[in-house]
Enzyme design. Structure first.
Site, PDB file in Angstrom:
ATOM      1  N   LYS A 275      25.142   5.167  11.894  1.00 49.72           N
ATOM      2  CA  LYS A 275      24.801   3.903  11.239  1.00 49.72           C
ATOM      3  C   LYS A 275      25.424   2.744  12.009  1.00 49.72           C
ATOM      4  CE  LYS A 275      24.622   5.600   6.438  1.00 49.72           C
ATOM      5  NZ  LYS A 275      23.235   5.232   6.116  1.00 49.72           N
ATOM      6  N   ARG A 349      19.811  14.843   1.298  1.00 54.22           N
ATOM      7  CA  ARG A 349      18.748  15.772   0.884  1.00 54.22           C
ATOM      8  C   ARG A 349      19.032  17.195   1.354  1.00 54.22           C
ATOM      9  NH1 ARG A 349      14.154  12.333   3.824  1.00 54.22           N
ATOM     10  NH2 ARG A 349      15.675  10.708   3.313  1.00 54.22           N
TER      11      ARG A 349
HETATM   12  N1  BES Z   1      23.484   7.362   1.952  1.00 53.65           N
HETATM   13  C1  BES Z   1      22.314   6.929   2.614  1.00 53.65           C
HETATM   14  C2  BES Z   1      21.420   6.080   1.723  1.00 53.65           C
HETATM   15  C3  BES Z   1      21.782   4.638   1.615  1.00 53.65           C
HETATM   16  C4  BES Z   1      21.518   3.773   2.666  1.00 53.65           C
HETATM   17  C5  BES Z   1      22.293   4.142   0.461  1.00 53.65           C
HETATM   18  C6  BES Z   1      21.808   2.439   2.537  1.00 53.65           C
HETATM   19  C7  BES Z   1      22.583   2.796   0.333  1.00 53.65           C
HETATM   20  C8  BES Z   1      22.337   1.945   1.372  1.00 53.65           C
HETATM   21  C9  BES Z   1      21.490   8.106   3.089  1.00 53.65           C
HETATM   22  O1  BES Z   1      22.192   9.235   3.452  1.00 53.65           O
HETATM   23  C10 BES Z   1      20.720   7.645   4.294  1.00 53.65           C
HETATM   24  O2  BES Z   1      21.341   7.237   5.232  1.00 53.65           O
HETATM   25  N2  BES Z   1      19.404   7.698   4.232  1.00 53.65           N
HETATM   26  C11 BES Z   1      18.583   7.247   5.300  1.00 53.65           C
HETATM   27  C12 BES Z   1      17.393   8.162   5.406  1.00 53.65           C
HETATM   28  C13 BES Z   1      16.549   7.917   6.619  1.00 53.65           C
HETATM   29  C14 BES Z   1      17.324   8.285   7.869  1.00 53.65           C
HETATM   30  C15 BES Z   1      15.301   8.734   6.521  1.00 53.65           C
HETATM   31  C16 BES Z   1      18.132   5.821   4.990  1.00 53.65           C
HETATM   32  O3  BES Z   1      17.839   5.530   3.842  1.00 53.65           O
HETATM   33  O4  BES Z   1      18.133   5.005   5.903  1.00 53.65           O
HETATM   34 ZN    ZN Z   2      22.859   9.124   5.477  1.00 51.44          ZN
END
Ligand code: BES
Ligand code: ZN
Ligand code: ZN
Length: 497
Positions: A275, A349
């Site tokens: 990230k 997931r």
């Molecule tokens: N924990 C995050 C979801 C999240 C992102 C919550 C931003 C709150 C704010 C999750 O594990 C994640 O990073 N999901 C990705 C999925 C994507 C790579 C398909 C997302 O939502 O960007």
């Molecule tokens: Zn994530």
């Protein structure tokens, strides 16, 4: 585990007759100076009437006005507006929380709460709100010197008759607040304090106090169970991953349990698909689904609900390292399905996949999972609504009703077959992500691949479990969601049996 230092009780005294450092009156829009308000006004020498006549205070939602009283009786009077919406558990909770925050600021130590037309919902709302308004996590801060400190809010009295049904409502309110306290505390802890081991410790403590059974799986156990999806996420961290199961057996032995599942990523760096640095620190909140399950089990245990409930959390940390899983890897979940990893940031997931398979062992009546699963749900529903996914309309509605009662409103989204095209893989049984379009829906559909033969609802709480801004009634930080939704769902089921 720290418990609420606040005690809440009921007393049937007339508001005009109480001796209190702070009398908080929760009043509807455009109040008139009659009845209770008029009686109380003698404590403030008619100031309440004057400010209502001048229309300084109008009872709008979140509006407050503080009056200074004398040395006895109501020493301070606080009016808090309920707004124009029909009074409900949620509106009263909000106003009570604002009153409690004011009491904390003033350092009154105690507070009396009053609203006209009190009913069960109002009692529950006032108790939950009062606790929410004085909640804080201060373990990591050096306290101010004694002389500069204000008194903590330690006792709240709700002015209502001590009938058995109101006392029961108070118990529900307190138990819910305690459960939310457990979840919020875990949510506010940094990731070096709230570790997977911490979830095990908190789970053990809840189990002991309420006579629940605790089971936990570590890395070796999960390897034996062939939980290749969960383990793929955990393979980048030296911390022991934990799958923790709490069993509350309040119902008949042969009754199928409600299974609550939570995503417990103590920190989500994104892994190899790292990230961006700005705001990554928020990702300590990526365990709020699991915290919600722990909180709900605390409440369910306190209330000794006569129903079987299993709480299950999967906890680890999504890290980068030489051993971390990579985009393109194919791993096998415990139901035998292979997953093509596309983005290591879609780790929640993967953890949930093996938990959903594991849930089958408990022969569930229904499974509800909660997870801070997708950024896409924040885009779609903002910070206001929980995303609710499920194939069975009636069950989705039941969860929506529970969320509404809890003041954690949800909104349904479709999981139609058409979207499944997006998670078809060329090399594995299923692809981990489905691209940018409908990201929350394809995440839910991925989870659905691991649901086998039981009714299931998924809650995406990524937008609602944690607030980056002060919401007025609660400070910035964990909101308590989804504890209330879980609790209200289970309570409603327990009552209908
Ligand atoms: N924990 C995050 C979801 C999240 C992102 C919550 C931003 C709150 C704010 C999750 O594990 C994640 O990073 N999901 C990705 C999925 C994507 C790579 C398909 C997302 O939502 O960007
Ligand atoms: Zn994530
Ligand atoms: Zn995550």
């Amino acid at each position: 585990m720290a418990h609420m230092s606040l005690s809440i009780r009921l007393a049937s005294t007339q508001p005009a007759l109480v001796n209190t450092p702070l009398l908080a009156l929760l009043v509807p829009q455009n109040p008139s100076v009659s009845g209770e308000l008029a009686a109380i006004d003698s404590a403030t020498n008619g100031a309440i009437e004057r400010s209502l006549t001048r229309r300084d205070f109008r009872g709008a939602r979140d509006e407050t006005m503080l009056f200074v009283g004398g040395d006895s009786g109501a020493q301070r009077v606080l009016l808090v507006g309920l707004g124009s919406a029909a009074p409900s558990r949620t509106t009263v909770r909000r106003a009570a929380a604002i009153a409690a925050r004011q009491a904390v600021k003033l350092g009154t130590g105690g507070m009396h709460l009053y609203t006209a037309d009190t009913n069960i919902d109002a009692i529950e709302g006032m108790a939950i709100g009062a606790a929410a308004g004085c909640w804080s996590y201060k373990d990591l801060q050096t306290p101010a010197p004694e002389k500069d400190r204000r008194a903590e809010l330690t006792h709240v009295t709700i002015l209502a008759k001590e009938s058995s049904e109101f006392l029961a409502a108070l118990a529900v309110g307190i138990a819910t607040a305690e459960g939310q306290g457990v979840a919020k505390r875990l949510g506010q802890m940094p990731a070096n304090v709230c570790t997977p081991d911490m979830f095990l410790e908190v789970g053990r403590e809840i189990a002991e106090r309420h006579g629940m059974t605790l089971t936990s799986l570590d890395r070796a156990d999960m390897t034996r169970e062939r939980m290749g999806a969960f383990l793929a996420v955990a393979q980048g961290t030296p911390q022991e991953p934990r799958l923790v199961v709490l069993e509350h057996r309040g119902g008949p032995t042969d009754q199928k349990p409600i299974v609550l599942i939570g995503k417990g990523l103590c920190f989500d760096t994104g892994g190899i698909s790292i990230k961006p640095a700005p705001e990554m620190e928020w990702m300590k909140f990526d365990m709020m689904g699991a915290a919600g399950v722990m909180g709900a089990m605390e409440t369910i245990g306190r209330l000794k609900l006569p129903i079987n409930v299993v709480g299950m959390i999967g906890s680890t940390t999504n890290m980068l390292s030489g051993t971390a899983f990579k985009p393109g890897d194919v791993v096998r979940a415990s139901n035998g399905k292979t997953i093509e990893v596309v983005n290591t940031d879609a780790e929640g997931r993967m953890v949930l996949a093996d938990l959903l398979v594991f849930a089958k062992r408990f022969n569930p009546d229904v499974v509800i999972d909660a997870a801070t699963l997708t950024g896409a749900i924040v885009i779609g529903l903002g910070h206001t609504a929980v995303g609710v996914f499920g194939a069975e309309r009636e069950l989705v509605d039941e969860v929506l009703v529970a969320g509404e009662r809890a003041g954690e409103r949800g909104w349904p989204l479709p999981i139609w077959d058409e979207y499944k095209e997006q998670i078809k893989s060329d090399v594995a049984d299923v692809k981990q992500t489905g691209g940018r379009a409908a990201g929350s829906i394809t995440a839910a559909l991925f989870l659905n691949e691991f649901v086998d033969g039981y009714p299931w609802v998924h809650l995406d709480v990524a937008g609602t479990a944690y607030s980056q801004t002060d919401l007025g009634w609660i400070p910035k930080g964990p909101t308590g969601t989804p504890v209330g939704t879980f609790v209200e769902f289970v309570r409603a089921r327990a009552q209908s049996r």
